[in-house]
Design an enzyme around this catalytic site. Structure first.
Site, mmCIF file in Angstrom:
data_model
loop_
_atom_site.group_PDB
_atom_site.id
_atom_site.type_symbol
_atom_site.label_atom_id
_atom_site.label_comp_id
_atom_site.label_asym_id
_atom_site.label_seq_id
_atom_site.Cartn_x
_atom_site.Cartn_y
_atom_site.Cartn_z
ATOM 1 N N LYS A 28 0.825 -1.395 -0.181
ATOM 2 C CA LYS A 28 -0.120 0.088 -0.163
ATOM 3 C C LYS A 28 0.971 1.491 0.162
ATOM 4 C CE LYS A 28 -0.765 0.865 4.889
ATOM 5 N NZ LYS A 28 0.077 2.184 4.976
ATOM 6 N N THR A 29 1.965 1.344 0.874
ATOM 7 C CA THR A 29 2.763 2.473 0.784
ATOM 8 C C THR A 29 3.359 2.745 -0.492
ATOM 9 O OG1 THR A 29 3.388 2.025 3.226
ATOM 10 C CG2 THR A 29 4.709 3.417 2.005
ATOM 11 N N ASP A 210 -3.440 8.347 4.396
ATOM 12 C CA ASP A 210 -2.743 6.962 4.549
ATOM 13 C C ASP A 210 -3.228 6.321 5.797
ATOM 14 O OD1 ASP A 210 -1.196 4.575 4.466
ATOM 15 O OD2 ASP A 210 0.539 5.231 5.129
ATOM 16 N N GLU A 211 -3.479 5.103 6.044
ATOM 17 C CA GLU A 211 -3.940 4.386 7.079
ATOM 18 C C GLU A 211 -5.534 4.828 7.530
ATOM 19 O OE1 GLU A 211 -2.975 1.805 8.067
ATOM 20 O OE2 GLU A 211 -0.596 1.876 8.005
ATOM 21 N N GLN A 241 -7.608 -4.279 9.230
ATOM 22 C CA GLN A 241 -6.561 -4.161 10.443
ATOM 23 C C GLN A 241 -6.942 -2.746 11.080
ATOM 24 O OE1 GLN A 241 -2.316 -4.545 9.007
ATOM 25 N NE2 GLN A 241 -3.292 -4.654 6.744
ATOM 26 N N ARG A 545 2.037 -10.705 10.212
ATOM 27 C CA ARG A 545 3.204 -10.227 10.373
ATOM 28 C C ARG A 545 4.206 -10.937 9.926
ATOM 29 N NH1 ARG A 545 1.761 -5.679 9.600
ATOM 30 N NH2 ARG A 545 -0.069 -6.642 9.269
#
Length: 585
Positions: A28-29, A210-211, A241, A545
């Site tokens: 995503k980044t 973002d986020e 998330q 993770r």
């Protein structure tokens, strides 16, 4: 790495609202930064783009990546867009608009300590200090909720409302804002002064966030107001998330984006580049059970990899020993041990120390270095040895005069009369320690759990002397582990952290400890479906993770989430060394 089709679709999208749902490990980044670079390459001036994220670290990473992309395309000298946190951006606006909030441009920003000091004085001046329900901490938390929730004061408890009003007057008189004000005051200015809003709307052609699943109501209003006219609001995140409800985030904001912006283009990033196929499918099997989410597929082209190892142990200490054995046999790959609550680290740290495995607590402190643990251990050490000046000093600094004098007078005699658990009970009752924690600390629930864990551990000892000796040896072994840590490579250090802190990180091997009913999901989540679904999202975050190997352990009653992992993906271990492939049920 080339962009995949979904990433290209998101990066090259034209005008209008864009929602990018980015599964765990889906890049995503990279997609967001490429989107910014693409807009500039297509002719949008850099200073007409606003990119907002949550941490300075994330902002710095985005700036670095955007700059790299622009240099590659020959546009490196054209400057960068504003890339920063919500608070940095809002503070930037407030410097220009401070007078509209009754401040000068050279205002100061109060931290939590400053705020609580002001509130303490207000409570005292209002003669509210007799009502122990309203402590400076309680009032500060309520004021923060009012601000980030943009609440109507008419719905607030009258005493809290009065404190709030006096607090606001005090801030204004001191030419100060608190941290929450940085966003809420800007939102209030925009709502109340359309001309000022229009001025700042006209500064930007595109707004990227973002986020997005983590934003609170004030942050939501800020970006919504700025994008109101052109509708070029591009957000990226993952509702699966969304784990920060305790900070004011609401999953409804993310899921309701399309309803707020009817012409929204939705792009799903479903390909996971991080984890093996078994890990991805196991995590997908768990999270699909949440009812409230945007349906999406998470998949990977990565190899199948090893099965997810589920480990049954007899106790937290057995569980920790098994984890240590696995780490040792794995040859110190990049490993992390994740847990739901900080208190769980006690048994894990003890086992790692015994096995001389270097570790560090990510974003926190070791169990026996935590304030509340030292506060309880000091009276116990003093009871055993009244000549212990270090413990006496801690008693003097921690407790009020009448309490500390009683402790020092009675503890040595009581140590000879009472059993260990009765002595701990006397210390907790005399100091009213849990009330003390609740009044002093916003994370009092975590600190209470740490004390409870210490009590549970103490219950395994016959007497005070044996307990204090064991704790002292543990503290000594921590120093040995520190030495090993200093001598070893950075990657060889096992990272310990809560699942909340692990979000955004990744490791070769991940151990999720204490996956029991009552811990994950936490017992506090049993009463509301929304809370239980957030616990499932925590489990999903923890599982995703891991790059190569995922170990999930429990003792007592296994978490319901373990039964949601497709059984064909699981290899089950029991703690007597027997290992076989069986189903949890």
């Amino acid at each position: 790495m080339e962009l995949n089709d979904s990433q290209i679709e998101a990066v090259s999208y034209g005008e209008g609202p864009l929602l990018i749902t980015a599964g765990a490990g889906s890049g995503k980044t990279r997609t967001l930064t490429q989107r910014v670079a693409h807009l500039i390459q297509e002719g949008t001036p850099a200073d007409r783009i606003l990119a907002i994220t949550f941490t300075n670290k994330a902002a710095d990473e985005m700036k670095k990546r955007i700059a790299g992309e622009l240099i590659k395309s020959g546009l490196g000298k054209g400057g960068l867009p504003f890339v920063g946190t919500f608070h940095a951006f809002s503070a930037h606006i407030l410097r220009k608009e401070a007078k509209k909030a009754g401040r000068d441009y050279n205002y100061i920003i109060f931290d939590d300590g400053d705020s609580k000091k002001v509130i303490r004085q207000i409570i005292k001046s209002l003669n509210f200090d007799e009502n122990k329900r309203i402590t400076p901490l309680t009032a500060r938390k309520e004021i923060s909720k009012i601000k980030i929730g943009l609440s109507d004061l008419g719905d607030v408890d009258p005493k809290i409302r009065l404190i709030y009003e006096e607090y606001e007057k005090s801030l204004k008189n001191q030419n100060a804002f608190d941290f929450d004000d940085l966003i809420t005051k800007v939102v209030r200015i925009f709502i109340e002064q359309p001309g000022t809003l229009k001025k700042h709307q006209d500064r930007f052609d595109y707004i990227l966030v973002d986020e997005y699943q983590d934003i609170n109501k004030a942050q939501y209003e800020l970006v919504s107001l700025l994008a109101q006219n052109h509708g070029n609001i591009n957000v990226v995140g993952d509702d699966q998330q969304s784990i920060y409800a305790f900070r004011g985030a609401s999953i409804e904001t993310f899921i309701g984006f399309e309803k707020q912006w009817p012409k929204t283009k939705i792009v799903h990033l479903g390909e996971n580049y991080r984890s093996t196929k078994n890990i991805v499918n196991a995590a997908a099997g768990v999270i699909k059970n949440n009812r409230f989410q945007i349906p999406k597929d998470l998949w990977t082209k990565n190899p199948e990899g090893s099965p997810v190892r589920v480990i049954a142990a007899r106790s937290s200490s057995d569980e920790s020993d098994i984890i240590s054995e696995k780490i040792l046999s794995g040859g110190f790959r990049e490993s992390a041990i994740l847990y739901r609550t900080n208190a769980q680290s006690r048994a894990i740290e003890q086992s790692l120390n015994y096995n001389s495995i270097p570790y560090e607590i990510y974003g926190g402190v070791r169990f026996y270095e935590r304030k509340e643990i030292k506060d309880i251990l000091a009276p116990l050490r003093y009871a055993l040895n009244p000549k212990d000046k270090v413990s006496e000093d801690r008693i003097n600094k921690t407790f009020k005069k009448a309490v500390r004098e009683e402790l020092k007078e009675k503890l040595p005699g009581l140590a000879k009369q009472l059993g260990l658990m009765e002595l701990i009970g006397y210390v907790l009752k005399t100091t009213d320690y849990f009330t003390h924690l609740n009044a002093k600390f916003e994370n009092s629930a975590d600190r209470n759990e740490n004390v409870q864990e210490l009590i549970s551990y103490a219950a395994t000892f016959e007497d005070l002397s044996e307990f204090i000796e064991k704790v002292s040896l543990l503290e000594s072994s921590e120093k040995i582990a520190d030495k090993l840590r200093q001598e070893g490579s950075k990657d060889a250090i096992v990272k310990l952290m809560t699942i909340h802190l692990a979000k955004g990180l990744e490791f070769d091997d991940v151990y999720i400890a204490g996956t029991n009913e009552g811990i994950l999901p936490h017992q506090r989540s049993y009463f509301r479906e929304a809370d239980l679904e957030e616990e499932r999202r925590l489990m999903y975050v923890a599982m995703t993770r891991a790059r190569n190997n995922l170990f999930i352990s429990f003792y007592g009653l296994a978490s319901r989430f373990l039964y949601e992992i497709p059984p064909e993906l699981v290899k089950f271990n029991v703690d007597d060394g027997l290992e076989e492939t069986i189903y949890l049920d």
